[in-house]
Structures are given as structure tokens and as C-alpha cells.
Design an enzyme around this catalytic site. Structure first.
Site, PDB file in Angstrom:
ATOM      1  N   GLU A  34     -33.647  -4.445  41.699  1.00  0.00           N
ATOM      2  CA  GLU A  34     -34.697  -4.753  40.296  1.00  0.00           C
ATOM      3  C   GLU A  34     -33.854  -4.587  39.223  1.00  0.00           C
ATOM      4  OE1 GLU A  34     -38.434  -2.226  42.339  1.00  0.00           O
ATOM      5  OE2 GLU A  34     -37.126  -1.307  40.998  1.00  0.00           O
TER       6      GLU A  34
ATOM      7  N   LYS B  30     -49.078   6.028  35.447  1.00  0.00           N
ATOM      8  CA  LYS B  30     -47.727   5.761  34.994  1.00  0.00           C
ATOM      9  C   LYS B  30     -47.169   6.054  33.732  1.00  0.00           C
ATOM     10  CE  LYS B  30     -47.469   5.129  39.441  1.00  0.00           C
ATOM     11  NZ  LYS B  30     -47.707   3.717  39.922  1.00  0.00           N
TER      12      LYS B  30
END
Length: 232
Positions: A106, A124
Site C-alpha cells: 500500500e 476510523k
């Protein structure tokens, strides 16, 4: 809406920012699966012409099965936009990623992208990083010594396991999660960890994201790092 409904909401919204002839980075995780589904529909129904680079073998297979062209990061010059999830995002647009054991790939894709967009549900978003365990990708050779060094520093390390076996990344490395509680100095910690022999990459993503799409109970919220403007 439940968490999956929020993930679907932001996944489908983010797909709208993918334009014809783009090279698109596809992240990992459950939220990104909804993005990939939406892109697959656009490729099929709108004849959208895109090339994608994936941050995990799972996402690559998912996209390919939907008729999306997927290439290696080494086969493209640059990525126009990468869309990915995150495990935590603080008020300074810094994040923790790696809950899906894909943060090395990533970060490689993210740092070779012109722009980065994160898609998350409202759980989040945090004031301070650290409640979510910070993942480290470490090579298996000597990993117990890396663990001991981290333990001596009071970082509360734990090898990530599944069914009694250590979890391996797509690069066949192991994951050590640091249970820190809170991270007061993320840049200092990032510098310390990346210099530790045996650590391939950490899950702190600092000064990387440009745009964030947040799914909330009141709908979609779009955030931009200061100096950036949300794309049209």
C-alpha cells in the site's frame, strides 16, 4: 446505517472520481471491495477505460474477475489516483494502515501516486493515533530478536497470528503489531522504526493522503488536506 452500509456508501462514492484513461491504485480491505465492485460496473456498463495497480493479490484477483485491467506497479510510469482504506486517521490527516497485512505494498503504491484518497467509515476518525495497533512488516529471519528489541522499548509487540500460525504478507514476511495506546510523536516513531534492522515497513502513513471520504450516519463527508482541493 451499519458499518457495512457506510463502507458501501464511501466505496461507491469514491468510484465517481475515477476518470477515463486513468492509472488507478486499488487499496486493500473490506471498504475497497465495494470500490472495486463499483469500478467493475463502470467498466462493464460505461466502457470505462482504466488500468489498475493493486496493493494485494486479493484485490488484484477481485478486480481481474470483474474485467478490470490490472498491471504491476513496475509496469506503469506513475499512478494518477490511489484509493484505499485506513485503520485510523487523525486530525492532521496522518493515518495507521496495515490491519489487512498489506501496508508495505500500500505504501509503495501510495508514494508513487500523484494523489491519494482514503475511504473510511466515521469510526476510523480519531483525535490521536495509537488505539489501533501499529503494524510492522518484518522479515522472518531474526524476527524474534526484533520482537525482543521492541518489547524492551515498552512498545508491547505481538506477532499477528491466525489459527495458531504467524500471518504472512504477500511478500512472505511476518507482522508484529505494536499496542501503543497512543502515539505522541508519530514522525519520530516512524523514523525510529524504519531504521530498525529487520523491519521492512511500518504502518504509519504520514503526509500522504490528499482527500478523505467519510461515511457518517448523516451521509458522506469529504475532507481535504490543507492546500488541496477535492477533485470534481
Amino acid at each position: 446505517m451499519d458499518q457495512n452500509a457506510l463502507k458501501k456508501l464511501v466505496g461507491e462514492e469514491s468510484a465517481k472520481y475515477v476518470k477515463n484513461n486513468m492509472v488507478v491504485g486499488l487499496g486493500s480491505g473490506t471498504t475497497v471491495q465495494f470500490l472495486v465492485d463499483a469500478l467493475g460496473n463502470r467498466v462493464k456498463n460505461e466502457k470505462l477505460n482504466i488500468t489498475c495497480v493493486s496493493t494485494s493479490n486479493f484485490t488484484a484477483d477481485h478486480a481481474s474477475n470483474l474485467g478490470i485491467i490490472v498491471k504491476s506497479i513496475d509496469d506503469v510510469m506513475q499512478v494518477d489516483l490511489t484509493i484505499d482504506g485506513a485503520d485510523e486517521i487523525d486530525s492532521n490527516f496522518n493515518g495507521i494502515k496495515g490491519g489487512g497485512a498489506a501496508h508495505l505494498w500500500e505504501k509503495i503504491v501510495a508514494t508513487n501516486s500523484k494523489k491519494n484518497m482514503w475511504i473510511v467509515d466515521e469510526s476510523k476518525m480519531v483525535n490521536q493515533l495509537g488505539t489501533f495497533p501499529l503494524p510492522l512488516e518484518v522479515i522472518p529471519f531474526g524476527s524474534s530478536h526484533v520482537y525482543d528489541k521492541l518489547d524492551a522499548k515498552g512498545y508491547h509487540p505481538e506477532f499477528r497470528t491466525k489459527d495458531g500460525n504467524r500471518v504472512l504478507t504477500d511478500s512472505k514476511n511476518e507482522i508484529i503489531d505494536l499496542h501503543l495506546g497512543k502515539i505522541n510523536h508519530p514522525f519520530q516513531l516512524a523514523d525510529e522504526l524504519i531504521k530498525m534492522v529487520g523491519v521492512v515497513e511500518h504502518g504509519l502513513f504520514l503526509n500522504i493522503v490528499n482527500y478523505v471520504i467519510v461515511g457518517t450516519q448523516h451521509g458522506i463527508e469529504k475532507l481535504t488536506r490543507p492546500g488541496d482541493q477535492f477533485p470534481k
